[in-house]
Design an enzyme around this catalytic site. Sequence first.
Site, PDB file in Angstrom:
ATOM      1  N   ASP A  48       0.840  -1.203   0.000  1.00 56.80           N
ATOM      2  CA  ASP A  48       0.000   0.000   0.000  1.00 56.80           C
ATOM      3  C   ASP A  48       0.881   1.262   0.000  1.00 56.80           C
ATOM      4  OD1 ASP A  48      -3.044  -0.991   1.382  1.00 56.80           O
ATOM      5  OD2 ASP A  48      -1.322  -2.295   1.513  1.00 56.80           O
ATOM      6  N   GLU A  71      -5.212   7.486   0.424  1.00 54.40           N
ATOM      7  CA  GLU A  71      -5.653   6.778   1.628  1.00 54.40           C
ATOM      8  C   GLU A  71      -4.581   6.765   2.725  1.00 54.40           C
ATOM      9  OE1 GLU A  71      -6.765   2.615   1.235  1.00 54.40           O
ATOM     10  OE2 GLU A  71      -7.143   2.490   3.375  1.00 54.40           O
ATOM     11  N   ASP A 143      -6.274   5.175  -4.142  1.00 53.64           N
ATOM     12  CA  ASP A 143      -6.354   4.030  -3.233  1.00 53.64           C
ATOM     13  C   ASP A 143      -5.269   3.071  -3.719  1.00 53.64           C
ATOM     14  OD1 ASP A 143      -6.892   1.939  -1.588  1.00 53.64           O
ATOM     15  OD2 ASP A 143      -9.081   2.114  -1.766  1.00 53.64           O
ATOM     16  N   ASP A 146      -6.743  -1.181  -2.976  1.00 53.32           N
ATOM     17  CA  ASP A 146      -8.111  -1.283  -2.484  1.00 53.32           C
ATOM     18  C   ASP A 146      -8.385  -2.769  -2.316  1.00 53.32           C
ATOM     19  OD1 ASP A 146     -10.723  -0.574  -1.775  1.00 53.32           O
ATOM     20  OD2 ASP A 146     -11.417  -0.889  -3.835  1.00 53.32           O
ATOM     21  N   THR A 148      -7.271  -4.385   0.690  1.00 51.85           N
ATOM     22  CA  THR A 148      -6.043  -4.900   1.330  1.00 51.85           C
ATOM     23  C   THR A 148      -6.301  -6.270   1.970  1.00 51.85           C
ATOM     24  OG1 THR A 148      -5.348  -2.633   1.733  1.00 51.85           O
ATOM     25  CG2 THR A 148      -4.188  -4.325   2.965  1.00 51.85           C
ATOM     26  N   HIS A 235     -17.944  -4.999   5.896  1.00 51.68           N
ATOM     27  CA  HIS A 235     -17.937  -3.850   4.974  1.00 51.68           C
ATOM     28  C   HIS A 235     -19.285  -3.654   4.293  1.00 51.68           C
ATOM     29  CE1 HIS A 235     -13.262  -4.156   4.302  1.00 51.68           C
ATOM     30  NE2 HIS A 235     -13.607  -4.000   5.562  1.00 51.68           N
ATOM     31  N   SER A 259     -12.648  -5.312  -3.216  1.00 52.41           N
ATOM     32  CA  SER A 259     -12.154  -4.137  -3.948  1.00 52.41           C
ATOM     33  C   SER A 259     -13.080  -3.626  -5.048  1.00 52.41           C
ATOM     34  CB  SER A 259     -10.771  -4.413  -4.567  1.00 52.41           C
ATOM     35  OG  SER A 259     -10.883  -5.069  -5.810  1.00 52.41           O
ATOM     36  N   LYS A 262     -14.983  -5.142  -8.377  1.00 51.89           N
ATOM     37  CA  LYS A 262     -16.432  -5.387  -8.572  1.00 51.89           C
ATOM     38  C   LYS A 262     -17.021  -4.417  -9.589  1.00 51.89           C
ATOM     39  CE  LYS A 262     -17.372  -5.133  -3.980  1.00 51.89           C
ATOM     40  NZ  LYS A 262     -16.079  -5.379  -3.317  1.00 51.89           N
ATOM     41  N   ARG A 276     -23.741  -2.355  -1.845  1.00 52.66           N
ATOM     42  CA  ARG A 276     -22.969  -2.192  -0.608  1.00 52.66           C
ATOM     43  C   ARG A 276     -23.896  -1.557   0.403  1.00 52.66           C
ATOM     44  NH1 ARG A 276     -17.566  -2.103  -0.558  1.00 52.66           N
ATOM     45  NH2 ARG A 276     -16.479  -1.289   1.238  1.00 52.66           N
ATOM     46  N   ASP A 289     -12.577   4.915  -2.477  1.00 56.71           N
ATOM     47  CA  ASP A 289     -13.152   3.577  -2.661  1.00 56.71           C
ATOM     48  C   ASP A 289     -14.210   3.528  -3.764  1.00 56.71           C
ATOM     49  OD1 ASP A 289     -11.714   2.006  -0.846  1.00 56.71           O
ATOM     50  OD2 ASP A 289     -12.944   2.655   0.842  1.00 56.71           O
TER      51      ASP A 289
HETATM   52  N1  LIG Z   1     -17.160  -0.778   8.059  1.00 54.51           N
HETATM   53  C1  LIG Z   1     -16.925  -0.586   6.783  1.00 54.51           C
HETATM   54  N2  LIG Z   1     -17.949  -0.418   5.913  1.00 54.51           N
HETATM   55  C2  LIG Z   1     -17.727  -0.228   4.602  1.00 54.51           C
HETATM   56  N3  LIG Z   1     -16.499  -0.181   4.051  1.00 54.51           N
HETATM   57  C3  LIG Z   1     -15.436  -0.344   4.848  1.00 54.51           C
HETATM   58  C4  LIG Z   1     -15.581  -0.550   6.246  1.00 54.51           C
HETATM   59  N4  LIG Z   1     -14.350  -0.672   6.773  1.00 54.51           N
HETATM   60  C5  LIG Z   1     -13.465  -0.539   5.758  1.00 54.51           C
HETATM   61  N5  LIG Z   1     -14.113  -0.348   4.584  1.00 54.51           N
HETATM   62  C6  LIG Z   1     -13.560  -0.097   3.258  1.00 54.51           C
HETATM   63  O1  LIG Z   1     -13.788  -1.219   2.423  1.00 54.51           O
HETATM   64  C7  LIG Z   1     -12.763  -1.201   1.449  1.00 54.51           C
HETATM   65  C8  LIG Z   1     -12.681  -2.521   0.748  1.00 54.51           C
HETATM   66  O2  LIG Z   1     -13.839  -2.696  -0.002  1.00 54.51           O
HETATM   67  P1  LIG Z   1     -14.440  -4.136  -0.269  1.00 54.51           P
HETATM   68  O3  LIG Z   1     -15.012  -4.594   1.035  1.00 54.51           O
HETATM   69  O4  LIG Z   1     -15.481  -3.853  -1.302  1.00 54.51           O
HETATM   70  O5  LIG Z   1     -13.328  -4.970  -0.741  1.00 54.51           O
HETATM   71  C9  LIG Z   1     -11.547  -0.856   2.241  1.00 54.51           C
HETATM   72  O6  LIG Z   1     -10.584  -0.319   1.385  1.00 54.51           O
HETATM   73  P2  LIG Z   1      -9.026  -0.676   1.604  1.00 54.51           P
HETATM   74  O7  LIG Z   1      -8.851  -2.130   1.443  1.00 54.51           O
HETATM   75  O8  LIG Z   1      -8.420   0.152   0.538  1.00 54.51           O
HETATM   76  O9  LIG Z   1      -8.694  -0.177   2.986  1.00 54.51           O
HETATM   77  C10 LIG Z   1     -12.070   0.170   3.256  1.00 54.51           C
HETATM   78  O10 LIG Z   1     -11.861   1.503   2.865  1.00 54.51           O
HETATM   79 MG   LIG Z   2     -10.115   1.004  -0.451  1.00 53.70          MG
HETATM   80 MG   LIG Z   3      -6.549   0.870   0.260  1.00 59.27          MG
HETATM   81 MG   LIG Z   4      -7.150   0.522   3.837  1.00 60.64          MG
END
Ligand SMILES: Nc1ncnc2c1ncn2[C@@H]1O[C@H](COP(=O)(O)O)[C@@H](OP(=O)(O)O)[C@H]1O
Ligand SMILES: [Mg+2]
Ligand SMILES: [Mg+2]
Ligand SMILES: [Mg+2]
Length: 355
Positions: A48, A71, A143, A146, A148, A235, A259, A262, A276, A289
């Site tokens: 990252d 980020e 990002d 995205d 991680t 998430h 990420s 999708k 989401r 994001d």
């Molecule tokens: N409680 C929450 N609700 C929604 N999104 C969240 C979350 N906590 C973290 N995320 C976000 O969800 C992203 C990943 O998306 P997804 O779940 O679609 O893979 C994360 O990005 P990062 O991985 O860049 O930190 C982060 O920003």
């Molecule tokens: Mg992200």
């Molecule tokens: Mg990220």
């Molecule tokens: Mg992150």
Amino acid sequence: MSLAYTTEKQFTISAVRRACLVTSSVFNKLVKNETLVKGDKSPVTVGDYSAQAVISSMLHRAFPNDSIVGEEDAADLRAENGALLRNRIVELANEALSAELGIGDVPEWGIGPGSKQTADELLDAIDRGNYEGGRSGRMWTIDPIDGTKGFLRGEQYAVCLALIVDAQVQVGVLGCPNLPLDLSKPDGDKGCLFIAVKGQGAQQMKLNGADPIPLTMPPYSPSTFTFLESVEAAHSSHSTTSRISAILGLRQPPIRMDSQAKYGCLARGDGGAYLRMPTGVGYKEKIWDHATGSLLVTESGGIITDSRGHPLDFGLGRTLGENYGVIATEKDAHERLLSAVQEVVKQEQEEAVSK
Ligand SMILES: Nc1ncnc2c1ncn2[C@@H]1O[C@H](COP(=O)(O)O)[C@@H](OP(=O)(O)O)[C@H]1O
Ligand SMILES: [Mg+2]
Ligand SMILES: [Mg+2]
Ligand SMILES: [Mg+2]
């Protein structure tokens, strides 16, 4: 007449590709002490940090007057006990910056053989992503990885960069090194680049290829329609998705994927909708994001809103403000989906009150 944002588009592709060199190399050999847990309990890896350093230092050369909302920040790397991580990041970022020039790469962006930065320059580049965002002017949002958590699981992730001008996303690119070109062939070719420019359409190409293919979402088809949702139940509420699926009478299970990959999949016709839904109160979605993803949706013929039907607002700062979920699908299906979502939101609110 020349097309708008031609240079920015080429730059975004180059920067994302270079950052993908870092993430792909880290992906294959990540060691335990190369991951930290941030203040919000989420993970961050050398991948990252290095990817943000690469993109941000290229941005500084190419567009020195533009602001950056990234980020990550370098505070943990500047700490006394951050030396090990810091050295690794300097090594990784410089490896990517100095890699051979490819098609469309411009040496003035600080890339190509011999291009190296000092540790201080790279940490400053990471921290240049601290802009607070806002409604006017040009800003980039990064990002660097995205998804991680997907990256750490050995699954999907995306490197994301977008240009926002006066709160409108104008250019967005996603690099998805692990994404199959065809989801029905998971063992086939992997590595996709998704590109969108406002008013100029969305495209996909091989991460290391040429010849972009224009993307258009297919019309709603009840037999194949399904949701693309997060792998992480924290998430996006999986139970809310499954209630909405039941109301719509969907036969296919959701496609779970980490990420913004999708959004790329949705734009090219996989699944049918990105969904989401918040899992609790308080989390605010971050602009990085959704910036690239939202442009991929609209440029491939879709609509993206929150669960109230409001557009996503990229002019509120680093977040999208109050979080009411994200719904994206082909334009003729959006209204039908939105009303199913609102029905379930209402049910859930009534249940919460009667508890
Ligand atoms: N409680 C929450 N609700 C929604 N999104 C969240 C979350 N906590 C973290 N995320 C976000 O969800 C992203 C990943 O998306 P997804 O779940 O679609 O893979 C994360 O990005 P990062 O991985 O860049 O930190 C982060 O920003
Ligand atoms: Mg992200
Ligand atoms: Mg990220
Ligand atoms: Mg992150």
